[in-house]
Write a protein that holds these residues in place. Structure first.
Motif, PDB file in Angstrom:
ATOM      1  N   THR A   1     -67.533 -89.258  31.007  1.00  0.00           N
ATOM      2  CA  THR A   1     -68.889 -89.054  30.500  1.00  0.00           C
ATOM      3  C   THR A   1     -69.300 -90.107  29.472  1.00  0.00           C
ATOM      4  O   THR A   1     -70.415 -90.647  29.548  1.00  0.00           O
ATOM      5  CB  THR A   1     -69.053 -87.635  29.928  1.00  0.00           C
ATOM      6  N   PRO A   2     -68.449 -90.464  28.490  1.00  0.00           N
ATOM      7  CA  PRO A   2     -68.836 -91.533  27.562  1.00  0.00           C
ATOM      8  C   PRO A   2     -69.127 -92.855  28.270  1.00  0.00           C
ATOM      9  O   PRO A   2     -70.052 -93.580  27.874  1.00  0.00           O
ATOM     10  CB  PRO A   2     -67.614 -91.648  26.641  1.00  0.00           C
ATOM     11  N   ALA A   3     -68.376 -93.146  29.328  1.00  0.00           N
ATOM     12  CA  ALA A   3     -68.612 -94.390  30.077  1.00  0.00           C
ATOM     13  C   ALA A   3     -69.954 -94.327  30.802  1.00  0.00           C
ATOM     14  O   ALA A   3     -70.706 -95.313  30.824  1.00  0.00           O
ATOM     15  CB  ALA A   3     -67.486 -94.624  31.077  1.00  0.00           C
ATOM     16  N   LEU A   4     -70.268 -93.182  31.385  1.00  0.00           N
ATOM     17  CA  LEU A   4     -71.537 -93.028  32.085  1.00  0.00           C
ATOM     18  C   LEU A   4     -72.715 -93.090  31.113  1.00  0.00           C
ATOM     19  O   LEU A   4     -73.773 -93.632  31.435  1.00  0.00           O
ATOM     20  CB  LEU A   4     -71.554 -91.709  32.859  1.00  0.00           C
ATOM     21  N   GLN A   5     -72.535 -92.551  29.940  1.00  0.00           N
ATOM     22  CA  GLN A   5     -73.588 -92.627  28.919  1.00  0.00           C
ATOM     23  C   GLN A   5     -73.831 -94.077  28.496  1.00  0.00           C
ATOM     24  O   GLN A   5     -74.970 -94.476  28.247  1.00  0.00           O
ATOM     25  CB  GLN A   5     -73.199 -91.772  27.710  1.00  0.00           C
ATOM     26  N   GLU A   6     -72.757 -94.847  28.439  1.00  0.00           N
ATOM     27  CA  GLU A   6     -72.919 -96.267  28.095  1.00  0.00           C
ATOM     28  C   GLU A   6     -73.650 -97.004  29.210  1.00  0.00           C
ATOM     29  O   GLU A   6     -74.505 -97.866  28.950  1.00  0.00           O
ATOM     30  CB  GLU A   6     -71.559 -96.910  27.841  1.00  0.00           C
ATOM     31  N   LEU A   7     -73.321 -96.670  30.459  1.00  0.00           N
ATOM     32  CA  LEU A   7     -74.045 -97.267  31.580  1.00  0.00           C
ATOM     33  C   LEU A   7     -75.532 -96.951  31.495  1.00  0.00           C
ATOM     34  O   LEU A   7     -76.383 -97.818  31.701  1.00  0.00           O
ATOM     35  CB  LEU A   7     -73.485 -96.727  32.905  1.00  0.00           C
ATOM     36  N   GLU A   8     -75.830 -95.711  31.187  1.00  0.00           N
ATOM     37  CA  GLU A   8     -77.215 -95.267  31.097  1.00  0.00           C
ATOM     38  C   GLU A   8     -77.969 -96.007  29.994  1.00  0.00           C
ATOM     39  O   GLU A   8     -79.158 -96.282  30.117  1.00  0.00           O
ATOM     40  CB  GLU A   8     -77.241 -93.759  30.848  1.00  0.00           C
TER      41      GLU A   8
END
Length: 457
Positions: free
Chosen positions: A420-427
């Motif tokens: 989730t932290p990685a996906l938030q960074e992508l976003e």
């Protein structure tokens, strides 16, 4: 809390505030000698009424059994964990997906495999509905099926002169076609589109498309469509750093930060982080198209949205994510296993629960996707639009791939700690997809424990 958030949290509902009293170890006998069962569940007010109606119907058909509803809309996992620790669980009920496999392995749930022959409808489910924790070990089934769809505002499509999203999988848009139409549907406060000079990305009146980067079910179908997957065949090596996976996530990121046709973090929030439901986004024309689950159908109809349903865009073969609406299980503390299993088989039968006809749930039995009379029994009503048969029924049957939550072991920890932290960074758009995914994939690999067991029912 939106239905998608319940799925993201493994089925936990936080739709109100209510305590749950001690359930009792499997109930007992009533004053008239009837068997007493307790059924624990979460849900909205609408779902509560439907479940209580179903339980009354069960009692009418089984005069010697009485069922006490244990409605628990708040902190379901916390309260259920407390009951398990005290050996005081109900006879049966909903179990959050994040807990179900653990409870089964600890011996807290009845193995339902021996009952598949006694209840033929349970043996005729879609393969993804079964929750196996070992060979011939079945701890539950999904309460309902749900798939990801492309919802759209008919009036927004007409006003922009954009193409109507296809409702048949074989005609699904390519990714480029999605982007092309999203440009037409995105306008700022001055009526300019993202590809026009003077477009103001900070003053967007209507976004063309919204697809959550942080909700795995929203992007997993795209991943599979592009020939990628979350992990390898053994479930021990993360594959999010492959070129095919990187392409999918870069395309999703580009919708926000390159094409500017999709909202970034906070751009749709009315207050704080609270993003309106898909029905509100379409009705108010804040967004013209939204990737969201089938469960939105109920809210669409209740809100009287002028909506349409399309299939998701594709890369190669079209796919959509099939999600489980939480697990249903029988607790091993029950003193009335046979009666509890009888209710278990009854409570997810579309003949007795109107949540299927109302649009919140999709059935699990194969016949409701194959037999015309069975299909009509839950879809032939005013709550299901004309395109529903191809865009939902056929799409789910022929192009659904199971959600990661009932397949990847240890997914809860992987998601909260790393994914989730990685996906938030992508976003956020701070770094390109390749850089983020190549960094996070080895970390996920280090946490992977394989896929959950699967077998024929």
């Amino acid at each position: 809390m939106k239905r998608r958030d319940l799925f993201r949290m493994g089925g936990l509902a936080a739709l109100g505030a209510a305590g749950v009293s001690a359930c009792g170890s499997g109930g007992g006998s009533g004053a008239a000698g009837a068997t007493q069962l307790q059924f624990m569940y979460w849900g909205s007010t609408f779902e509560k009424a439907a479940v209580e109606k179903m339980l009354k119907s069960f009692e009418q058909k089984n005069q010697d059994i009485k069922v006490k509803p244990v409605f628990t809309p708040d902190e379901y996992d916390v309260k259920l964990n407390s009951l398990v620790a005290a050996g005081n669980t109900p006879d049966l009920g909903y179990v959050p997906m994040s807990m179900s496999f653990r409870l089964a392995e600890q011996g807290n749930l009845v193995n339902l495999f021996p009952y598949l022959q006694k209840y033929p409808q349970l043996a005729g489910y879609l393969p993804d509905a079964y929750l196996w924790y070992g060979q011939d070990k079945l701890h539950g089934v999904a309460t309902a099926n749900e798939i990801e769809l492309l919802w759209y505002s008919k009036s927004a499509i007409a006003a922009a002169g954009a193409a109507t999203p296809p409702a048949v999988a074989s005609s699904a848009w390519s990714w480029d076609q999605l982007v092309e139409n999203a440009y037409k549907l995105t306008v700022d406060q001055n009526g300019k589109h993202p590809d026009e000079s003077g477009f103001d990305p900070k003053q967007v009146r209507q976004f063309g498309i919204s697809i959550s980067l942080t909700y795995a079910a929203a992007w997993y179908g795209f991943l599979r469509s592009n020939g990628a997957d979350f992990a390898d065949e053994a479930g021990k090596k993360c594959l999010l750093d492959t070129p095919e996976a990187i392409q999918v996530f870069q395309n999703l990121q580009d919708l926000i930060h390159k094409h500017r046709v999709a909202p970034g973090p906070g751009q749709l929030a009315a207050t704080g982080d609270d993003v309106p439901g898909t029905n509100i986004l379409l009705k108010t024309k804040r967004v013209a198209m939204v990737v969201d689950g089938h469960w939105s159908l109920l809210d669409m109809n209740e809100s009287k949205v002028d909506y349409g349903i399309g299939v998701l865009p594709k890369y190669a073969e079209p796919f959509t994510t099939s999600q489980v609406a939480g697990a249903s299980s029988v607790f091993s503390t029950t003193k009335h296993v046979e009666e509890a299993v009888e209710l278990f088989a009854f409570h997810i039968d579309p003949r007795y629960v109107d949540l299927y006809q109302q649009g919140l749930w999709m059935p699990q039995e194969k016949k409701y996707y194959e037999d015309q009379a069975a299909v009509d029994s839950w879809t032939r009503n005013d709550g299901h639009p004309p395109e529903f048969r191809t865009a939902v029924v056929d799409y789910a049957r022929d192009h659904g791939v199971p959600d990661l939550r009932n397949r990847v072991k240890n997914l809860s920890a992987i998601s909260s700690d790393v994914l989730t932290p990685a996906l938030q960074e992508l976003e956020s758009g701070k770094r390109p997809a390749a850089e983020v995914l190549k960094e996070v994939s080895p970390k996920i690999t280090g946490m992977l424990q394989g896929w959950q067991h699967v077998q024929e029912a």
